[in-house]
Design a protein around this motif. Structure first.
Motif, PDB file in Angstrom:
ATOM      1  N   CYS A 150      -0.160   7.583  -5.354  1.00  0.00           N
ATOM      2  CA  CYS A 150      -0.315   6.842  -4.098  1.00  0.00           C
ATOM      3  C   CYS A 150      -1.696   6.205  -4.021  1.00  0.00           C
ATOM      4  N   ASP A 151      -1.856   5.296  -3.072  1.00  0.00           N
ATOM      5  CA  ASP A 151      -3.173   4.730  -2.781  1.00  0.00           C
ATOM      6  C   ASP A 151      -3.898   5.563  -1.743  1.00  0.00           C
ATOM      7  N   CYS A 181     -12.410   7.854   2.384  1.00  0.00           N
ATOM      8  CA  CYS A 181     -12.175   7.798   0.932  1.00  0.00           C
ATOM      9  C   CYS A 181     -13.252   8.588   0.191  1.00  0.00           C
ATOM     10  N   ARG A 193      -7.956  10.427  -3.855  1.00  0.00           N
ATOM     11  CA  ARG A 193      -7.178   9.481  -3.066  1.00  0.00           C
ATOM     12  C   ARG A 193      -7.753   9.378  -1.657  1.00  0.00           C
ATOM     13  N   GLU A 198      -8.136   1.624   3.865  1.00  0.00           N
ATOM     14  CA  GLU A 198      -7.887   0.705   2.746  1.00  0.00           C
ATOM     15  C   GLU A 198      -9.071  -0.235   2.535  1.00  0.00           C
ATOM     16  N   LEU A 235       0.862  -1.179   0.000  1.00  0.00           N
ATOM     17  CA  LEU A 235       0.000   0.000   0.000  1.00  0.00           C
ATOM     18  C   LEU A 235       0.898   1.228   0.000  1.00  0.00           C
TER      19      LEU A 235
END
Length: 460
Positions: A259-260, A440, A288, A361, A177
């Motif tokens: 990036c995640d 998110c 993101r 995540e 990640l």
């Protein structure tokens, strides 16, 4: 040399081409290459593979043995890389010949008892080839003449360096990640990474602009692997003075795009600034996942300690509650982001960062079943109908969640222009109430339903 985690460290004095060789081995431009001396200060690392042999390659700042604070810190970073490394690539410059500094570094490397591969860089013509013999006085048996910028001689170097490395199965490990640590200068990004690693992984200084490049720092916690990206402090473009600063800004902005998940670091003492808002806007625009990390909370809380109200009196909001509300107001476009109050200096609540990151995540990849999605939208629009716009009211005929992350939903509607910003926020809020998606962004994409075509029957 053997083992599953072989590390190659590239070392040498400033401006001999270490970063150019690093980029050549990695296969992409990760480290800034510039004529200015001392551009690389921190350790920059990345995974690499040569002939199916995986390893980690580390670029270090130029070793100069100076008493200046930043030079000394850069040297410490190089020394840590040497200590960690399986083998060392010692880069020198054929155009300058052997320097006293090269001789001193060579002595230090011999005392490390690590395999050392001497790389004479910038040998790109016959005239420069004639200068290679001079470097025999450094006393290394494994010597290679290369031109890193053009790739000349690099395959032969890698064949020798990785000769005893084991072949690894490609894709055998989970995809790490990628977490970009972003913020304006001197908010504590590097201090945060050092606290996480419990070591001086990146250089920390009161001098603004100490971190000049985006530094990838691999990390393994339990069964999960991460890459923390320590970025250069994002200044306003009007304050960029040099091309190196410009490159650092571009890399930091690109880190957000690639990036995640982004961790936006704020300075609790300074509060939310215009630059913080601009950086937050970049995260929102890039869609993101985000954790807002309010650093130096120990100092802010001490300065604003409030007396506990006596029994019977109305309980007032705590300073942290008031501060959180202020952050939400100022960064309203990131109102979905998780917020954590920490002190990188003392370590207070830093461990909770990964709990939040892992939670975000999970939300990023959350999937909603299509029937449940359509049922929720139908009930929401029945309870609170869309407003009239241009004489029409929005109708949603069908919706589904698009593949990938972060969550995005396609809505087949009568007229895409009928979705007002206010009503879009209402629908997204309903989705969040049902399925979370904390930390998110959620987006709606309206698509006009194809109109049916009617054909007249041919006359008989």
């Amino acid at each position: 040399m053997s083992g599953a985690a072989n590390i190659l460290a590239i070392v040498g004095r400033p401006n001999v081409g270490k970063s150019a060789l690093f980029n050549r081995i990695v296969g992409r431009r990760l480290a800034i290459v510039h004529e200015e001396s001392g551009v690389t200060r921190d350790r920059v690392s990345a995974p690499a593979t040569w002939r199916d042999k995986p390893f980690e390659i580390v670029d270090t700042g130029g070793i100069a043995f100076l008493d200046e604070p930043l030079a000394a810190a850069t040297q410490r970073q190089a020394e840590i890389a040497i200590e960690m490394a399986t083998a060392l690539i010692f880069v020198v410059d054929v155009t300058t010949g052997v320097t006293p500094l090269d001789l001193e570094i060579a002595g230090r490397l011999r005392s490390s008892a690590k395999p050392v591969f001497l790389v004479i860089n910038k040998v790109d013509n016959q005239q420069r080839m004639a200068g290679v013999a001079e470097f025999a006085q450094l006393g290394f048996s494994q010597t290679f003449s290369i031109a890193a910028v053009h790739g000349i001689g690099v395959p032969e170097l890698l064949d020798a360096v990785t000769e005893d490395f084991p072949v690894g199965a490609a894709g055998s490990e989970d995809k790490p990640l990628r977490i970009a640590i972003v913020g304006r200068p001197n908010v504590g990004k590097s201090s945060l990474i050092n606290r996480i690693f419990q070591s001086e992984r990146t250089i920390v200084s009161e001098i603004p602009g100490t971190t000049r490049d985006s530094v990838d720092v691999p990390l393994r916690r339990g069964e999960r692997s991460y890459v923390l990206i320590d970025t250069a402090g994002l200044r306003h473009r009007s304050k960029i003075r040099t091309s190196v600063d410009q490159f650092g800004l571009m890399r930091a902005e690109r880190s957000i795009q690639q990036c995640d998940l982004a961790v936006l670091v704020l300075d609790a003492i300074g509060g939310v600034t215009k630059q913080d808002k601009r950086i937050g806007g970049m995260i929102a625009e890039a869609r993101r996942g985000c954790v807002i990390l309010v650093n130096k909370w120990d100092l802010a809380a001490e300065e604003n300690r409030k007396p506990v109200p006596r029994e019977g009196k109305t309980k007032k909001k705590s300073f942290q509650q008031e501060y959180l509300e202020a952050v939400r107001r100022e960064l309203f476009f990131l109102d979905w982001a998780a917020v954590l109050f920490v002190s990188a200096k003392t370590g207070e609540r830093v461990e909770e960062l990964f709990e939040m990151v892992n939670a975000v995540e999970r939300e990023l990849v959350r999937r909603v079943e299509t029937p449940h999605l359509n049922q929720l939208l139908s009930k929401a629009m029945e309870h609170y109908p869309a407003p009239m716009r241009h004489g029409k009211r929005l109708k949603v005929y069908y919706a589904f969640q698009k593949p990938g992350a972060p969550p995005a939903f396609a809505l087949f509607v009568n007229e895409p222009g009928c979705l007002t910003p206010h009503y879009e926020r209402f629908l997204i809020e309903r989705l969040r109430q049902a399925w979370g998606f904390a930390g998110c962004p959620v987006t709606l994409e309206c698509r006009q339903r194809a109109r049916r075509k009617f054909f007249r029957k041919p006359a008989h």
